[in-house]
Design a protein around this motif. Structure first.
Motif, short mmCIF file in Angstrom:
data_model
loop_
_atom_site.label_atom_id
_atom_site.label_comp_id
_atom_site.label_asym_id
_atom_site.label_seq_id
_atom_site.Cartn_x
_atom_site.Cartn_y
_atom_site.Cartn_z
N THR A 315 71.58 52.03 38.43
CA THR A 315 71.04 53.29 38.95
C THR A 315 69.59 53.15 39.42
OG1 THR A 315 70.46 53.96 36.70
CG2 THR A 315 72.58 54.71 37.56
N LYS A 316 68.85 52.21 38.82
CA LYS A 316 67.47 51.99 39.27
C LYS A 316 67.44 51.49 40.70
CE LYS A 316 66.20 49.29 35.83
NZ LYS A 316 67.35 49.39 34.91
N LEU A 317 68.42 50.69 41.09
CA LEU A 317 68.48 50.18 42.46
C LEU A 317 68.85 51.30 43.43
CD1 LEU A 317 70.16 46.71 41.84
CD2 LEU A 317 67.73 47.22 42.17
N ILE A 318 69.66 52.24 42.98
CA ILE A 318 69.96 53.40 43.83
C ILE A 318 68.68 54.22 44.04
CG2 ILE A 318 71.29 55.53 44.01
CD1 ILE A 318 73.50 54.16 42.40
N ALA A 319 67.91 54.40 42.96
CA ALA A 319 66.63 55.11 43.09
C ALA A 319 65.68 54.35 44.01
CB ALA A 319 66.00 55.31 41.72
N MET A 320 65.68 53.02 43.93
CA MET A 320 64.87 52.19 44.83
C MET A 320 65.27 52.45 46.27
SD MET A 320 62.71 49.53 43.67
CE MET A 320 63.14 48.08 44.62
N ALA A 321 66.57 52.42 46.53
CA ALA A 321 67.05 52.59 47.90
C ALA A 321 66.67 53.96 48.45
CB ALA A 321 68.56 52.40 47.96
N ARG A 322 66.70 54.97 47.61
CA ARG A 322 66.31 56.31 48.08
C ARG A 322 64.83 56.36 48.44
NH1 ARG A 322 70.13 58.94 43.81
NH2 ARG A 322 71.89 59.58 45.11
#
Length: 722
Positions: A315-322
């Motif tokens: 989920t941290k990588l999803i937050a990064m992508a956003r």
């Protein structure tokens, strides 16, 4: 034609088909495709131009750079869209370079970097080849035999020979330059179907996987925790070729299991880099670094997508992508884009982390404390105590290290509150020293006074000498990520100054009555001789008030003559503040007020300074700093930084412009402990007890008597409020 035997390097035909369905969609991938297409179409409106060579950052340099970027886009977008105009553009540019390349003489180098034909240094030529090789792999199956022969014989193979034969030493160097070199050659080898070239890139010119080559880079560049010696600015630059070549290896030689190499070093180093970022996505300016570089860099965008795909959903990588607001255009980016559509928004928070430095993890490191407050704001304190940011055995142009052990940075409410200057360089601004590092990078930016760390006798740590600095590094004292009172970290330096040992302890504390975590900085110096100690704090904003007198100067003079002091205007100074006192200074930065309370256990002066003296070309930014100066043998600087209040100029609102804390005092310090006390406006006394014992852990018991009081506690530190 498309055949099962042939696949482009980084996007398969099947992936291209799936990406085609994203065209026009309101998704991260759809927006990424649209943005890349718009950029390419604007560039394609001008005719193809293959210039000669010029200086760093000049017109020719930038034209070649933009050519390889858009050549790469054209190859990829042809695969995805099937539009012939993208194929035509990529083919015509490759053929134009193939016709011209060998007729362009080698550039004239202005420093120790080896020159290329297109650029002033081969590093940029490596980048050109990597991007061009991938573009070629996207359209190779649509070229005639004669066109392929022209590109391979007159362009790609001569480039490979230049990098790996003419400049063989630089090819095998374990450094970010060497990483770009081996990755570009390896990608080219895959693109033209020459495994001997690939093997040269993978295993080094000697073929031993240790003296050079991609596997040696992976094994030797990073600490066991993944930290890179030069810091995050150069790490994000190195991560791009690392991941692109790794992905090509995984697709062409899956038996190498490159993503599992050295206990998943690729994962560890990318996550280490990501975890260094401030909450707004920018990177701390450790060593030579830009103040504006962050996770939106192309290398980090590629890393976010590939780590999500190759190492599992996070989920941290999803937050990064956003935060990045785009994904890498490929199968990995599509997987991340799809996941972002279904996951609710979340704050990017890598938590409190400690990263070791050095190939064996025994050369100091960096500590990061992160703590969310009641507002949901993420406070972050960073302390660096690793090895010098370069290897002195490399030539001077590759020395990106600064002399700043025990450096401190602090970030909250969307701003870097205590900050580092970063590098002195005008990147790609060719009239300004050819886009290279300016002289003031050495005379100011690398010097210890340019960082938030103590300077002894107006001299930089390790004498400002790279060879001396690379032989030393700090050591961890303790790191506590979870504690009833907050969080804390501590580290030591030995012999950075003759006869002076240093220990810095940084705490983020949750104290009753305070709206934000308090940053408490305890900087202890141990010496048998008396020295001048300067404790600088680099801040931004407007001074609001102080509780001590000072005088501003009508005529300015430099604060000193060397070690960076010659670049500081002294703009004001207090009279000598008495021993046993406390000094408070508040300033407004953005919409927040900050108050720094500094204890003066020995008589001291507050010096107000501003960067910009002895700067004939106006190269340096004119920024303020505060210097607390004292003379002592052993000494403890104790500073509390309180964030408080809110300022809204548009609505003429100011709330809590004065903080709750009034005074800080040092009750004492010795080899066992340091004890300080904070006093607030409500009469509360907050006593902070911190261990100075080597090997302290959560079970260590302390009992110490200082200033007539006895203090008892267990663990690295403790706090009482009475």
């Amino acid at each position: 034609m498309e055949t099962p035997e042939y696949q482009p390097l980084l996007i398969s035909f099947a992936e291209a088909e799936a990406l085609r369905h994203e065209l026009g969609r309101d998704s991260l991938m759809g927006r990424s495709l649209q943005a890349e297409r718009a950029v390419l179409e604007r560039y394609m409106a001008a005719p193809i131009e293959i210039p000669g060579h010029g200086e760093a950052g000049g017109y020719e340099h930038n034209r070649h750079k933009q050519n390889y970027i858009h050549l790469n886009l054209a190859g990829r977008l042809f695969l995805i869209t099937r539009e012939p105009r993208f194929l035509d553009y990529a083919r015509d540019m490759l053929l134009a370079y193939a016709e011209a390349y060998l007729d362009i003489p080698l550039n004239t180098s202005r420093d120790s970097n080896k020159p290329g034909r297109l650029f002033h240094q081969t590093l940029n030529e490596n980048m050109w080849l990597l991007y061009a090789a991938e573009a070629y792999s996207c359209i190779r199956y649509r070229l005639s035999d004669a066109q392929r022969a022209l590109v391979e014989q007159r362009l790609f193979r001569p480039m490979v020979a230049l990098f790996s034969e003419t400049y063989a030493h630089d090819f095998d160097i374990v450094h970010n330059h060497g990483l770009w070199s081996v990755a570009s050659v390896g990608m080219c080898g895959y693109a033209i179907g020459d495994q001997s070239i690939v093997d040269r890139a993978l295993y080094g010119l000697r073929g031993d996987s240790s003296s050079g080559g991609f596997l040696a880079q992976l094994a030797q560049l990073f600490s066991p925790d993944g930290y890179y010696i030069e810091g995050p600015y150069y790490h994000r630059f190195a991560i791009r070729p690392l991941l692109l070549f790794a992905e090509a290896i995984e697709r062409r030689q899956p038996g190498l299991a490159i993503y599992q190499f050295k206990q998943q070093v690729i994962r560890r180093t990318t996550e280490a880099l990501m975890s260094l970022a401030f909450p707004d996505g920018t990177f701390p300016a450790l060593n030579d670094a830009s103040k504006t570089m962050g996770i939106r860099d192309e290398g980090l965008m590629i890393a976010t997508s590939l780590c999500f795909w190759r190492y599992g959903a996070d989920t941290k990588l999803i937050a990064m992508a956003r935060l990045q607001d785009r994904v890498w255009v490929g199968g990995a980016g599509l997987a991340l884009s799809d996941a972002a559509l279904t996951q609710p928004p979340a704050q990017l928070n890598w938590g409190s982390v400690q990263l070791s430095d050095g190939p064996d993890g025994q050369r100091g490191g960096v500590g990061i404390l992160r703590q969310a407050d009641a507002e949901g704001d993420l406070d972050m304190a960073l302390m660096w105590y690793g090895q010098h940011g370069s290897d002195h055995t490399l030539h001077d142009a590759l020395d990106h290290g600064h002399f700043d052990g025990l450096h401190l940075s602090f970030f909250n409410r969307g701003r870097e509150v205590l900050h580092d200057y970063g590098f002195g360089r005008w990147v790609n601004v060719e009239p300004k020293f050819g886009g290279r590092y300016i002289p003031e990078n050495d005379s100011y930016c690398k010097q210890t006074i340019a960082h938030n760390t103590v300077v002894v006798d107006e001299a930089s740590q390790n004498g400002g000498d790279t060879a001396t600095a690379t032989a030393r590094w700090g050591e961890k004292h303790f790191f506590v990520g979870t504690h009833p009172a907050g969080q804390g970290m501590s580290a030591r330096l030995h012999a950075y100054y003759p006869g002076v040992d240093m220990q810095r302890s940084v705490l983020l504390l949750n104290l009753p009555g305070l709206e934000k975590p308090l940053l408490l900085d305890l900087y202890r110096l141990v010496s048998e001789q008396v020295h001048q100690y300067d404790y600088p704090l680099h801040y931004q904003g407007q001074i609001i008030r102080s509780d001590f007198p000072f005088t501003t100067h009508a005529t300015l003079a430099p604060l000193g003559r060397q070690a960076g002091y010659q670049h500081l205007w002294e703009v004001g100074r207090s009279p000598l503040l008495p021993a046993g006192g406390s000094a408070l200074l508040s300033w407004l930065d953005g919409g927040s007020y900050y108050s720094a309370l500094c204890a003066t256990p020995a008589p001291g002066e507050m010096i107000f300074a501003r960067i910009g003296a002895n700067d004939p070309q106006f190269n340096l930014r004119n920024e303020p700093l505060l210097v607390l100066r004292t003379r002592a043998a052993s000494h403890l600087f104790a500073t509390a930084l309180e964030t408080h209040g809110h300022f809204d100029e548009a609505n003429e609102i100011s709330v809590d412009a004065r903080g709750r804390l009034q005074r800080i005092e040092v009750l004492g310090h010795d080899a066992t402990a340091s004890v300080v006390r904070l006093h607030d406006v409500a009469g509360l006394r907050h006593t902070v007890m911190l261990s100075n014992l080597t090997g302290v852990d959560a079970q260590t018991y302390h009992e110490v008597t200082l200033a007539g009081e006895t203090f008892r506690w267990q663990g690295a530190f403790a706090v009482t409020s009475t």
